[in-house]
Design an enzyme around this catalytic site. Structure first.
Site, mmCIF file in Angstrom:
data_model
loop_
_atom_site.group_PDB
_atom_site.id
_atom_site.type_symbol
_atom_site.label_atom_id
_atom_site.label_comp_id
_atom_site.label_asym_id
_atom_site.label_seq_id
_atom_site.Cartn_x
_atom_site.Cartn_y
_atom_site.Cartn_z
ATOM 1 N N ASP A 58 54.749 18.999 118.207
ATOM 2 C CA ASP A 58 53.756 19.594 119.111
ATOM 3 C C ASP A 58 53.044 18.490 119.897
ATOM 4 O OD1 ASP A 58 52.167 18.603 117.093
ATOM 5 O OD2 ASP A 58 51.150 20.492 116.647
ATOM 6 N N SER A 59 53.409 17.228 119.618
ATOM 7 C CA SER A 59 52.972 16.110 120.462
ATOM 8 C C SER A 59 53.493 16.297 121.889
ATOM 9 C CB SER A 59 53.463 14.780 119.893
ATOM 10 O OG SER A 59 54.846 14.836 119.601
ATOM 11 N N ASP A 97 58.448 21.851 115.336
ATOM 12 C CA ASP A 97 57.067 21.893 114.863
ATOM 13 C C ASP A 97 56.485 23.285 115.091
ATOM 14 O OD1 ASP A 97 55.131 20.398 113.660
ATOM 15 O OD2 ASP A 97 54.696 19.130 115.401
ATOM 16 N N LYS A 127 58.508 22.509 110.840
ATOM 17 C CA LYS A 127 57.476 21.667 110.220
ATOM 18 C C LYS A 127 56.122 22.343 110.409
ATOM 19 C CE LYS A 127 55.752 17.665 112.097
ATOM 20 N NZ LYS A 127 54.295 17.961 112.142
ATOM 21 N N GLU A 129 51.702 21.872 109.242
ATOM 22 C CA GLU A 129 50.670 20.994 108.694
ATOM 23 C C GLU A 129 49.923 21.675 107.551
ATOM 24 O OE1 GLU A 129 48.082 19.642 111.854
ATOM 25 O OE2 GLU A 129 49.746 18.797 113.006
ATOM 26 N N GLU A 196 50.955 11.102 107.510
ATOM 27 C CA GLU A 196 50.438 10.466 108.726
ATOM 28 C C GLU A 196 49.134 9.730 108.438
ATOM 29 O OE1 GLU A 196 50.512 12.883 112.253
ATOM 30 O OE2 GLU A 196 49.389 11.390 113.425
HETATM 31 O O1 KIV Z 1 54.008 16.297 116.760
HETATM 32 C C1 KIV Z 1 54.457 15.218 116.359
HETATM 33 O O2 KIV Z 1 55.010 14.423 117.124
HETATM 34 C C2 KIV Z 1 54.307 14.905 114.953
HETATM 35 C C3 KIV Z 1 54.751 13.555 114.490
HETATM 36 C C4 KIV Z 1 53.870 12.503 115.003
HETATM 37 C C5 KIV Z 1 54.901 13.493 113.012
HETATM 38 O O3 KIV Z 1 53.847 15.698 114.209
#
Ligand code: KIV
Length: 278
Positions: A58-59, A97, A127, A129, A196
Site C-alpha cells: 500500500d506504499s 497488501d 498481507k 497489519e 518493520e
Molecule cells: O506497503 C509496503 O510497501 C510495505 C513494506 C514496506 C513492507 O508494507
C-alpha cells in the site's frame, strides 16, 4: 508458467516461489529477497533479477499516487496494481497488501476482500497489519486457502493512532507484545511476518522463535529475508532517507540527466537526426 527467454534469472527448470518454499528457505538458512512492485515493467525486471517476493504494497499510495500516507489507498487500487505486477512476474510470489479498512470492519468483509485479491487480481498471498487483533481474521483466511503474510512493528496504517513513524518495540512491554503478536500470527497460519523498524536484537529473538520466516525492513540482519520499497533502494526517491534504506542506484539523478539532455537536443534540433527520421 512461461520461461524467461532473456538472459534473466529464471531458467526453464526454476519453479515459481510458493509460501512453502519460503518456509523451506528459512529452514535451509537461505535468505529471502523481497521488494515492492506496482507495475508489470518493474515487476518483470525485479523478477528476472531473482527477487523471491514482490509485494504490491500500500506504499503505492506514497510512491505512485503522491499521498502523504497509505491511508487513502483503496482495495480497487491494489487489485489494479496486483494484476499488473502479476503480468510482469514469472517466478516471484506476488503478495497483495490489504489496504486500510479492507480488513478491519469484520472478519466476513476481510475474508471477502482477501478473496477478491486472490481471484480477481491473481495474488499468491495477501498481507495485513497487526497481531493478536487480526489473528481470527488470519485463521479464517488460511483455513480457506488464502496465504497470509503478517506485518508487525511499525504499521503505517496506524499512523493516525501513533502520530509518528518512530521505531517500535524499544521498551520491554512493546517488545513483549511484538513477540506475542508474532506467535499469534504464526499460530493463526501466517506463512511469513514483516517486521518493520524494530531493534535488531528483538527481530533476532522473534526470528529464532518462529518456524515461519521474518522479513525485515529496518529490523537488522537477523531476519530471514529483507524488503525495501524498490524506488528507495534504486534511488528514484531522494527525499525519504531513513537509516534502513541502502541505495543501490541513483535513478533520480540518471533520469534528470537523461531528460535534461533530451530537452537540450530538442531545443538545438540535434534530435531527431537523419537516421532517426523516415
Ligand atoms: O506497503 C509496503 O510497501 C510495505 C513494506 C514496506 C513492507 O508494507
Amino acid at each position: 508458467m512461461q520461461n524467461n527467454q532473456s538472459t534473466g534469472y529464471m531458467k526453464s527448470n526454476q519453479r515459481a516461489v510458493t509460501t512453502l518454499r519460503l518456509i523451506e528457505m528459512k529452514r535451509n538458512n537461505q535468505k529471502i529477497i523481497c521488494l515492492t512492485a506496482y507495475d508489470a515493467l518493474i515487476a518483470g525486471i525485479l523478477d528476472s533479477a531473482g527477487v523471491d517476493v514482490l509485494l504490491v504494497g500500500d506504499s503505492v499510495g506514497n510512491v505512485v499516487q503522491g499521498h502523504e500516507t497509505t491511508i487513502p489507498v483503496t482495495l480497487e487500487d491494489i487489485i489494479y496494481h496486483t494484476k499488473a505486477v502479476k503480468r510482469g512476474a514469472q517466478r516471484a510470489l506476488v503478495v497483495a497488501d490489504m489496504p486500510f479498512m479492507s480488513y478491519q470492519v469484520n472478519t466476513d468483509e476481510a475474508f471477502r476482500n482477501a478473496g477478491r485479491l486472490m481471484k480477481e487480481a491473481g495474488a499468491g498471498a495477501v498481507k495485513l497489519e497487526g497481531g493478536m487483533r487480526v489473528a481470527e481474521t488470519v485463521s479464517r483466511m488460511t483455513e480457506a486457502g488464502i496465504p497470509v503474510m503478517g506485518h508487525l512493528g511499525l504499521t503505517p496504517q496506524s499512523i493516525n493512532q501513533f502520530g509518528t513513524y518512530r521505531p517500535r518495540g524499544k521498551d520491554e512491554e512493546e517488545a513483549q507484545q511484538i513477540i506475542n503478536d508474532a506467535i499469534a500470527l504464526q499460530d493463526a497460519g501466517a506463512f511469513a511476518i514483516v517486521l518493520e523498524k524494530i531493534p535488531a536484537p528483538l527481530a533476532k529473538q522473534v526470528s529464532e522463535k518462529l518456524i515461519v520466516p521474518t522479513i525485515g525492513i529496518g529490523a537488522g540482519v537477523h531476519c530471514d529475508g529483507q524488503i525495501l520499497v524498490y524506488t528507495d533502494m534504486l534511488g528514484l526517491t531522494v527525499d525519504f532517507n531513513p537509516r534502513f534504506v541502502r541505495r543501490y542506484g541513483n535513478l533520480h539523478e540518471q533520469i534528470m540527466k537523461a531528460v535534461t539532455a533530451y530537452g537540450d537536443d530538442i531545443r538545438s534540433s540535434a534530435f531527431p537526426n537523419e537516421s532517426e527520421s523516415y
